[in-house]
Design an enzyme around this catalytic site. Structure first.
Site, PDB file in Angstrom:
ATOM      1  N   ASP A   1       0.883  -1.166   0.000  1.00 35.13           N
ATOM      2  CA  ASP A   1       0.000   0.000   0.000  1.00 35.13           C
ATOM      3  C   ASP A   1       0.916   1.210   0.000  1.00 35.13           C
ATOM      4  O   ASP A   1       1.657   1.438   0.958  1.00 35.13           O
ATOM      5  CB  ASP A   1      -0.865  -0.052   1.275  1.00 35.13           C
ATOM      6  CG  ASP A   1      -1.688   1.221   1.502  1.00 35.13           C
ATOM      7  OD1 ASP A   1      -1.519   2.200   0.756  1.00 35.13           O
ATOM      8  OD2 ASP A   1      -2.482   1.214   2.455  1.00 35.13           O
TER       9      ASP A   1
ATOM     10  N   GLY B   1      18.592  -5.459  -0.760  1.00 34.76           N
ATOM     11  CA  GLY B   1      18.858  -6.861  -1.096  1.00 34.76           C
ATOM     12  C   GLY B   1      17.668  -7.784  -1.166  1.00 34.76           C
ATOM     13  O   GLY B   1      17.569  -8.587  -2.068  1.00 34.76           O
TER      14      GLY B   1
ATOM     15  N   TYR C   1       1.657   0.776  14.703  1.00 38.07           N
ATOM     16  CA  TYR C   1       0.622   0.578  13.691  1.00 38.07           C
ATOM     17  C   TYR C   1       0.903   1.440  12.465  1.00 38.07           C
ATOM     18  O   TYR C   1       0.998   2.645  12.556  1.00 38.07           O
ATOM     19  CB  TYR C   1      -0.758   0.931  14.264  1.00 38.07           C
ATOM     20  CG  TYR C   1      -1.846   0.787  13.235  1.00 38.07           C
ATOM     21  CD1 TYR C   1      -2.169  -0.472  12.738  1.00 38.07           C
ATOM     22  CD2 TYR C   1      -2.513   1.892  12.725  1.00 38.07           C
ATOM     23  CE1 TYR C   1      -3.143  -0.624  11.770  1.00 38.07           C
ATOM     24  CE2 TYR C   1      -3.493   1.745  11.761  1.00 38.07           C
ATOM     25  CZ  TYR C   1      -3.796   0.498  11.289  1.00 38.07           C
ATOM     26  OH  TYR C   1      -4.757   0.349  10.319  1.00 38.07           O
TER      27      TYR C   1
ATOM     28  N   LYS D   1      -2.647  -2.316   7.958  1.00 42.86           N
ATOM     29  CA  LYS D   1      -2.708  -3.776   8.085  1.00 42.86           C
ATOM     30  C   LYS D   1      -1.831  -4.444   7.027  1.00 42.86           C
ATOM     31  O   LYS D   1      -1.428  -3.819   6.056  1.00 42.86           O
ATOM     32  CB  LYS D   1      -4.158  -4.235   7.959  1.00 42.86           C
ATOM     33  CG  LYS D   1      -4.830  -4.334   9.312  1.00 42.86           C
ATOM     34  CD  LYS D   1      -4.234  -5.486  10.136  1.00 42.86           C
ATOM     35  CE  LYS D   1      -4.691  -5.371  11.577  1.00 42.86           C
ATOM     36  NZ  LYS D   1      -3.989  -6.234  12.493  1.00 42.86           N
TER      37      LYS D   1
ATOM     38  N   ASP E   1      -4.283  -1.464  -1.862  1.00 42.33           N
ATOM     39  CA  ASP E   1      -3.033  -2.219  -2.020  1.00 42.33           C
ATOM     40  C   ASP E   1      -2.780  -2.590  -3.481  1.00 42.33           C
ATOM     41  O   ASP E   1      -3.684  -3.057  -4.167  1.00 42.33           O
ATOM     42  CB  ASP E   1      -3.084  -3.492  -1.168  1.00 42.33           C
ATOM     43  CG  ASP E   1      -3.029  -3.167   0.309  1.00 42.33           C
ATOM     44  OD1 ASP E   1      -1.941  -3.272   0.885  1.00 42.33           O
ATOM     45  OD2 ASP E   1      -4.066  -2.746   0.872  1.00 42.33           O
TER      46      ASP E   1
HETATM   47  P1  13P Z   1      -4.881  -0.184   5.274  1.00 39.97           P
HETATM   48  O1  13P Z   1      -4.108  -1.145   6.131  1.00 39.97           O
HETATM   49  O2  13P Z   1      -5.612  -0.868   4.159  1.00 39.97           O
HETATM   50  O3  13P Z   1      -4.023   0.936   4.795  1.00 39.97           O
HETATM   51  O4  13P Z   1      -6.049   0.427   6.166  1.00 39.97           O
HETATM   52  C1  13P Z   1      -5.637   1.179   7.260  1.00 39.97           C
HETATM   53  C2  13P Z   1      -6.746   1.658   8.109  1.00 39.97           C
HETATM   54  O5  13P Z   1      -6.461   2.200   9.140  1.00 39.97           O
HETATM   55  C3  13P Z   1      -8.127   1.490   7.698  1.00 39.97           C
HETATM   56  O6  13P Z   1      -8.995   2.072   8.634  1.00 39.97           O
HETATM   57 MG    MG Z   2      -3.854   2.317   3.439  1.00 37.07          MG
HETATM   58 MG    MG Z   3      -4.811  -1.845   2.518  1.00 37.55          MG
END
Ligand code: 13P
Ligand code: MG
Ligand code: MG
Ligand code: 13P
Length: 383
Positions: free
Chosen positions: A13, A105, A229, A232, A55
């Site tokens: 992403d 790498g 964080y 995801k 993504d």
């Molecule tokens: P992503 O991991 O798809 O970027 O989403 C992040 C998020 O905080 C969605 O609320």
């Molecule tokens: Mg995102």
């Molecule tokens: Mg995402």
């Protein structure tokens, strides 16, 4: 005849359009151009650039084997080129998953997710790429188990002599960085003990008993790499189909039921995994619910004949409807578990900061639950 082909999918992403909901065409074009150059130079045999939500997935075939430095570098450069576009358009979280300033790498451990496998191309080689958004690496545990070990899902495990011996699961402990190999059906219950906890144990690969690779998934846990964080994992999984492996329909079947995965809003909520066509892979409601796409290819001399968008089928409408009902049901819990993820899974969010800020406010209680001092002192305020 040696006809080894490497099937690599590398995803990241690098900027959401709008918020975290989708990928802008200019990013896909920038990534496409870098891979087209690599194909002209003879590094890649073929490629397909696509997306699921915010993504970008680079689906590539080549003859260079797994973990090839040049292929990984090209993928990194494709994401850098897309990041430039994301920055110019001021997209959300531009460069989000590129956790390092420079390529070093091997792209593993640098943010992007990787699922790759090298195999001898069969007389007819069918491969399915699953791409998810708003969920994490362990999301493939349940469907991989069903595909390769559940006879109620995969008829071939019972009926087909080619599948009857069962499969071998490679399971990674993402916290302790340890790996175990478990055979099914013999060790099915041991396997389930671990992979039923997908935030810690993820199925990294599946083989048949002859050692032929059947499936490979990305196991990168972004939060564990970054220590905070950053979004995801939004994982990818590559599965070979037909003949000595489950049929296409057996591989898709686990997704006809929208099971619950972690992810969704702010990466901190449990929600149903909704199977969708790529043109529907734009998670919007509460930044979700989490999505999964399935693209099918025939591979011919390393070339990609496809994609076929396999969830673009009314047979998955009911799963989508059920996912919406489950989303309604879970959403009503608001900030409560089990909609919100359990405490241990929140440690890479704002939770530790709140714990620190309120550390002095917690008062020790006696064994019988009473405080040594009244909790609320009722001090009078002078005017
Ligand atoms: P992503 O991991 O798809 O970027 O989403 C992040 C998020 O905080 C969605 O609320
Ligand atoms: Mg995102
Ligand atoms: Mg995402
Ligand atoms: P911000 O707090 O930067 O808006 O991020 C939240 C987020 O990405 C969830 O979608």
């Amino acid at each position: 005849m040696n006809n080894q082909v490497t099937f690599s999918v590398i995803k990241a992403d690098v900027g959401g359009w709008v918020g975290h909901s989708a990928t802008h065409q200019r990013l896909l074009e920038a990534a496409h151009n870098r891979l087209a150059q690599a194909q002209t130079e003879g590094v890649l045999v073929d490629f397909h650039v696509t997306y699921c939500g915010d993504d970008i997935f680079l689906i590539m075939t080549h003859r260079r084997g797994d973990n090839d430095e040049l292929v990984h570098r090209i993928a990194w450069e494709a994401f850098e080129a897309a990041t430039q576009e994301a920055k110019a358009l001021k997209l959300y979280g531009a460069g989000q998953d590129l956790l390092s300033d420079a390529f070093s790498g091997n792209i593993r451990g640098m943010g992007p997710g990787v699922a790759e496998m090298t195999f001898e191309e069969r007389r007819s080689e069918t491969v399915i790429v699953f791409m998810a958004d708003k969920t994490s690496a362990g999301a493939w545990n349940l469907p991989l188990f069903k595909m390769f070990a559940d006879p109620f899902n995969t008829a071939g495990l019972v009926i087909s002599p080619a599948l009857h011996e069962g499969f071998r699961f490679e399971v990674l402990d993402v916290r302790e960085n340890k790996l175990i190999v478990l055979d099914t059906p013999e060790e099915m219950y041991d396997l389930l003990m671990f992979i039923g906890a997908p935030s810690r144990f993820t199925v990294r690969a599946v083989y048949n008993k002859k050692g032929e690779i059947a499936a490979a998934s990305s196991t990168q846990r972004l939060a564990l790499i970054a220590g905070r964080y950053v979004g995801k994992d939004d994982p990818v999984c590559v599965v070979r189909a037909q003949s000595q492996f489950p049929a296409v329909g057996e591989i898709l079947e686990p997704f006809a039921w929208p099971f619950v995965v972690e992810g969704w809003m702010r990466g901190s909520h449990n929600g149903p995994l909704m199977p969708v066509a790529v043109h529907q892979a734009h998670p919007s409601r509460f930044d979700g619910p989490p999505r999964v796409c399935a693209l099918g290819f025939q591979v011919a001399e390393g070339h990609l004949v496809g994609p076929r968008d396999l969830f673009d089928d009314p047979a998955f409408d009911e799963a989508r409807r059920q996912a919406t009902l489950i989303a309604d049901y879970l959403r009503r819990h608001g900030p409560f578990e089990p909609h919100r993820m359990p405490m241990e899974e929140m440690e890479y969010t704002t939770m530790p900061g709140i714990m620190r800020r309120l550390a002095d406010r917690w008062q020790v209680v006696e064994g019988d639950g009473h405080l040594a001092q009244p909790a609320v002192t009722g001090e009078t305020v002078d005017d």
